[in-house]
Design an enzyme around this catalytic site. Structure first.
Site, PDB file in Angstrom:
ATOM      1  N   GLY A 318       0.132 -28.684  -2.088  1.00 25.22           N
ATOM      2  CA  GLY A 318       0.398 -27.785  -0.912  1.00 25.22           C
ATOM      3  C   GLY A 318       0.531 -26.412  -1.609  1.00 25.22           C
ATOM      4  O   GLY A 318       0.053 -25.425  -1.059  1.00 25.22           O
ATOM      5  N   TRP A 321      -2.923 -25.272  -1.874  1.00 21.59           N
ATOM      6  CA  TRP A 321      -3.563 -25.032  -0.830  1.00 21.59           C
ATOM      7  C   TRP A 321      -3.495 -23.354  -0.259  1.00 21.59           C
ATOM      8  O   TRP A 321      -4.339 -22.920   0.266  1.00 21.59           O
ATOM      9  CB  TRP A 321      -2.826 -25.881   0.396  1.00 21.59           C
ATOM     10  CG  TRP A 321      -3.426 -25.332   1.853  1.00 21.59           C
ATOM     11  CD1 TRP A 321      -4.445 -25.926   2.384  1.00 21.59           C
ATOM     12  CD2 TRP A 321      -2.699 -24.302   2.771  1.00 21.59           C
ATOM     13  NE1 TRP A 321      -4.441 -25.412   3.750  1.00 21.59           N
ATOM     14  CE2 TRP A 321      -3.353 -24.435   4.017  1.00 21.59           C
ATOM     15  CE3 TRP A 321      -1.498 -23.673   2.666  1.00 21.59           C
ATOM     16  CZ2 TRP A 321      -3.116 -23.445   5.025  1.00 21.59           C
ATOM     17  CZ3 TRP A 321      -1.225 -22.810   3.649  1.00 21.59           C
ATOM     18  CH2 TRP A 321      -1.950 -22.713   5.091  1.00 21.59           C
ATOM     19  N   HIS A 322      -2.410 -22.999  -0.704  1.00 19.40           N
ATOM     20  CA  HIS A 322      -1.883 -21.442  -0.598  1.00 19.40           C
ATOM     21  C   HIS A 322      -2.865 -20.615  -1.331  1.00 19.40           C
ATOM     22  O   HIS A 322      -3.109 -19.461  -0.892  1.00 19.40           O
ATOM     23  CB  HIS A 322      -0.786 -21.246  -1.026  1.00 19.40           C
ATOM     24  CG  HIS A 322       0.574 -21.513   0.253  1.00 19.40           C
ATOM     25  ND1 HIS A 322       1.012 -22.900   0.068  1.00 19.40           N
ATOM     26  CD2 HIS A 322       0.968 -21.047   1.093  1.00 19.40           C
ATOM     27  CE1 HIS A 322       1.705 -22.968   1.059  1.00 19.40           C
ATOM     28  NE2 HIS A 322       1.894 -21.821   1.700  1.00 19.40           N
ATOM     29  N   GLY A 323      -3.502 -21.036  -2.399  1.00 23.55           N
ATOM     30  CA  GLY A 323      -4.492 -19.891  -2.934  1.00 23.55           C
ATOM     31  C   GLY A 323      -4.727 -20.423  -4.374  1.00 23.55           C
ATOM     32  O   GLY A 323      -4.226 -21.479  -4.857  1.00 23.55           O
ATOM     33  N   PHE A 471      -4.935 -16.888   2.596  1.00 24.34           N
ATOM     34  CA  PHE A 471      -4.939 -18.362   2.431  1.00 24.34           C
ATOM     35  C   PHE A 471      -6.001 -19.200   3.266  1.00 24.34           C
ATOM     36  O   PHE A 471      -6.089 -20.236   2.971  1.00 24.34           O
ATOM     37  CB  PHE A 471      -3.614 -18.993   2.527  1.00 24.34           C
ATOM     38  CG  PHE A 471      -2.394 -17.942   1.842  1.00 24.34           C
ATOM     39  CD1 PHE A 471      -2.893 -17.523   0.479  1.00 24.34           C
ATOM     40  CD2 PHE A 471      -1.314 -17.774   2.189  1.00 24.34           C
ATOM     41  CE1 PHE A 471      -1.538 -17.005  -0.247  1.00 24.34           C
ATOM     42  CE2 PHE A 471      -0.114 -17.145   1.719  1.00 24.34           C
ATOM     43  CZ  PHE A 471      -0.508 -16.603   0.330  1.00 24.34           C
TER      44      PHE A 471
END
Lengths: 471, 407
Positions: A318, A321-323, A471
């Site tokens: 997770g 996923w953001h960066g 993102f």
């Protein structure tokens, strides 16, 4: 195109007009599809091809997956979807990150490395997760594939949620495309109010907070520990108002067009535990990670140790996923470890003193839990916002040691932090409904006029994109 | 469903009007004023209108009373530090109102005897609308020495404007000395454009002035937000074509050599490289020297220390551009005073001279501390100047800041 641009007002007015005068379902969907692709192309038309590729592949895969009779065949089709979607995401978002991270190892082996000059397509993380939810749901048998390509294409590209969510699942949105929504002036009004509220959150609160946050995080060595602490709290407010503001605008825009999107935020800083926080923060992502990653990994069905590991892995991915940066990975790991510890603690408690304490204990527990959760979340935001791990260290060290430096207390940022506190407190009271400016309330026109004037008068000049666009 | 459409419309119209009224009533606390500019007949340039109150609400938060000749903060020729006594003396000369028809009556200055009258020229840094009147440079300087300072600075003006206005102001105010307050040395190089043509009928400016004379400030600000780009001046242009859009505004030439771990010297780059040569300055100061018979001080007070991208950048007295300018000025008979070291010392003590809590420290205009610092440097510099002397003791920077309330 951003919701806060003046161009969007013109664009949206035309879309609303054409959408509501189109009585035929297919005509309406065609209008919305063209509008959605224009909305995306407004940023960069070249990446419309990627959007189209993802749409075509998943429509085609889901159709064949549904027809496949053997489990092996179904798995094969699912792998095609996962391979294409995650491959594109990996190439555009993570290729350089992995190459750069592996560079020391590769160089020690005598292998050269080179990075690619790649622009991250806006919204790729969001629409990839949406299309994956479709194929996985079809694979699991909880959703029938759609017959009409145009419906599926509209689901993937529908402009209110295209670039930064909420992550709407296929089974939530596709059934809404089965008919033409009926006009409701109340729903239209509610959508408009939600958009206005979202614009206020983004432009007045988040952008004002960002003015302080950007400066302090750019040079933490210059500022006092107290100023940095306020900047961290300000960032907690900025990212909340930025993203929940965007979500409000997206949900409101969809509502004005007759569609319903899931809620994305529910006053997360009122959470009394970390798991509670994730049920309130970016709820559509949390659900997605739970249903398509955590449960796929085995969830809590494979023993205690595996449950903790699954929690950690889910949050780690997770975070990624953001960066594509180690700070995001560490942020995910920080939350994963904290969630695992919380789970362990709850397991211990369930074997121990459950229910033996009175109400006073319950209030104290909530207070302590809320404070500890807030502390964990704030430390997490330092990691999330920092450009490097060393910067995180500097920031936290200066806060803890209350270092000397410039004492800077921007009044507007402090006011916005005050709004954050009051808004969260008001949510627990009767003001919660009043703050939505109901259709029939006498004060709604007054406060609507005030909100519009405030947007015109006190919005910071210049242009600041939404945080989650990166993102 | 909707109910009676007429009553609905009426409810929204009344509600909208009430909301607007509430905004109008509260806006003076938050919205700057938009005063119509006027051409001052003495200075022959655009100034803020005398007798009005100018609100500034963005960086800093202050009200400035506009005095004669459009001087912000100076509503009379009286000395700030000895107001009561001077008023008495002024009255004994038969003039209790020093301002008449927007021009200064010099009775009070006659009463002051030998006080040196200084014309303070500059740009928005000296205009000081972001601080209160008693915190403006002229007011701080007058409290520190026996001289009168006339704040003639105007936002956006440079040496060409100052030279154009000098002779008229000298006669009107019986000036003894000119101080060119320069925050960017390049502002001096425009002298060859002087004298500038007097303000002509400008349709756009006149139209704006006419509008700002009767429209409430909050309506003007709202319209500006809608109709102009972020700079507040360029007309907004909407784009409906697909992207990508090329962004030409990249590049920042402000990186520099490291002096120590925290402070960096701003490098001399681009145009500044030419300014390090003395020839360009000689010509500039020759023009200034020919423009007046009165002494001229070049008062150098750049935005230093400055915070750019989280880094502190400083401009010291070793800056080759400054040295070239100073040497040339002295060869041409002009005084040069610099506040660089004092500004840096102030910041090192934790009193940042530029920036505000509602802006950013190390960026933008001089704050109350910065004004006190440059005023003290100016007052100190006045001591050793032969023929124009005042005889107050040297002022220590820290004492000055403390005396003026610090930041």
């Amino acid at each position: 195109m951003l919701f806060t641009q003046i161009e969007f007002l013109f664009f949206f007015a035309i879309v609303i007009l054409f959408a509501w005068v189109s009585r035929e379902r297919q005509t309406r969907h065609a209008v919305l599809l063209v509008a959605s692709y224009y909305f995306y192309a407004y940023w960069d038309y070249r990446f419309c091809g990627l959007l189209l590729l993802s749409t075509v592949v998943d429509f085609w895969v889901a159709t064949h997956l549904h027809r496949a009779e053997s489990t092996r065949g179904r798995r094969g089709w699912l792998c095609v979807s996962l391979g294409v979607n995650l491959g594109v995401l990996g190439l555009f978002k993570y290729f350089n990150f992995f190459i750069d991270s592996a560079a020391p190892l590769l160089q020690s082996l005598g292998l050269g490395t080179s990075s690619l000059s790649i622009v991250l397509p806006v919204g790729i993380s969001f629409y990839t997760f949406q299309t994956l939810s479709y194929t996985i749901d079809v694979y699991r048998g909880v959703l029938r594939p759609v017959d009409r390509w145009i419906d599926f294409a509209l689901y993937v590209s529908f402009f209110p949620q295209l670039v930064a969510g909420p992550i709407v699942r296929a089974r939530e949105f596709l059934p809404q495309l089965a008919f033409v929504p009926t006009w409701s002036s109340r729903r239209f009004y509610a959508g408009g109010q939600q958009m206005l509220r979202g614009a206020f959150k983004k432009v007045i609160l988040a952008d004002r907070l960002a003015e302080m946050v950007d400066v302090v995080f750019a040079g933490p060595e210059l500022y006092s520990g107290l100023t940095i602490l306020i900047a961290v709290v300000a960032y907690a407010g900025q990212i909340y108002y930025d993203f929940s503001g965007y979500s409000d605008m997206a949900i409101g825009a969809a509502k004005m067009l007759g569609y319903r999107f899931p809620v994305n935020f529910r006053h997360p800083y009122l959470a009394t535990s970390l798991s509670d926080f994730w049920r309130r923060w970016h709820m559509t992502l949390s659900r997605w990670l739970r249903d398509y990653l955590y449960i796929s990994l085995g969830g809590s069905r494979r023993g205690t140790a595996r449950t903790y590991l699954n929690l950690l892995l889910t949050m780690l991915l997770g975070g990624l996923w953001h960066g594509a940066a180690w700070t995001f990975v560490l942020w995910g790991a920080w939350h994963g470890i904290a969630l695992a510890i919380e789970r362990w603690w709850q397991d211990q408690r369930s074997r121990g003193l459950q229910g033996s304490m009175g109400n006073g204990y319950s209030v104290l527990k909530r207070l302590l839990g809320g404070s500890l959760t807030l502390l964990i979340v704030l430390v997490g935001w330092v990691l999330f916002r920092s450009e490097s791990i060393s910067q995180t260290t500097v920031l936290l060290k200066r806060i803890v040691t209350l270092s000397d430096g410039i004492n800077w207390f921007p009044p507007l940022a402090l006011l916005a932090v005050g709004c954050l506190v009051l808004e969260h407190l008001a949510w627990r009271t009767r003001l919660r409904r009043a703050m939505r400016l109901p259709y029939a309330a006498w004060y709604s026109p007054v406060f609507t006029a005030i909100l519009i004037w405030v947007l015109l008068l006190y919005a910071p000049r210049g242009f600041r994109p939404f945080v989650y666009f990166q993102f | 469903m909707i109910g009676n459409p007429i009553s609905l419309l009426l409810r929204w119209l009344v509600g909208g009007a009430v909301g607007t009224l509430l905004i109008a009533a509260s806006s003076p606390w938050f919205v700057r004023s938009y005063l119509p500019l006027q051409v001052d007949s003495t200075r022959n340039t655009w100034t803020l209108p005398a007798g009005k109150l100018y609100r500034w609400r963005s960086e800093g938060y202050a009200d400035s009373s506009i005095g004669p000749l459009g001087m912000p903060g100076r509503t009379s020729p009286l000395i700030q530090g000895d107001q009561d006594g001077l008023e008495r003396r002024s009255e004994s000369l038969g003039g209790s109102d020093p301002v008449s028809d927007g021009k200064i009556v010099n009775r009070a200055s006659e009463a002051r005897g030998k006080r040196t009258k200084i014309a303070l020229w500059g740009d928005s840094q000296v205009e000081g609308v972001c601080v209160s009147d008693h915190e403006k440079i002229f007011a701080c300087a007058e409290r520190l020495g026996a001289f009168d300072v006339f704040p003639l600075a105007r936002s956006g003006q440079d040496a060409a404007d100052w030279l154009t206005q000098m002779s008229a102001v000298e006669a009107e105010l019986q000036i003894d000395l000119h101080v060119f307050f320069v925050s960017d040395l390049e502002d001096l190089l425009s002298v060859d454009k002087a004298p500038l043509a007097p303000p002509s009928f400008d349709e756009e400016v006149n139209a704006k002035s006419a509008i700002s004379a009767w429209l409430p400030a909050f309506v003007i600000q709202g319209a500006r937000y809608l109709l102009t780009e972020a700079d507040g001046a360029t007309r907004r242009r909407l784009r409906f074509t697909v992207g990508p859009v090329r962004n030409d505004s990249d590049g920042d030439d402000s990186d520099g050599d490291t002096l120590d771990s925290k402070y960096q010297e701003r490098s001399v780059k681009g145009k500044s490289r030419d300014l390090a040569q003395s020839q360009s300055w000689d010509q500039t100061f020759e023009i200034i020297r020919r423009a007046t018979r009165l002494p001229v001080i070049i008062f150098d007070a750049p935005v230093t220390p400055q915070v750019i991208d989280g880094q502190v950048r400083v401009m010291t007295e070793k800056d080759p551009v400054y040295l070239a300018m100073r040497d040339s000025a002295q060869r041409n008979g002009l005084w040069v005073v610099t506040a660089r070291d004092s500004l840096l010392a102030s910041a090192r003590q934790g009193h940042w001279p530029h920036g505000f809590h509602n802006g950013q420290f190390g960026v933008g205009h001089l704050n109350a501390t910065g004004n006190a610092v440059v005023a003290s440097v100016l007052a100190e510099a006045m001591n050793p100047m032969d023929g124009l002397m005042i005889s107050s003791p040297p002022v220590q920077l820290e004492q000055t800041i403390e005396a003026l309330g610090g930041r």
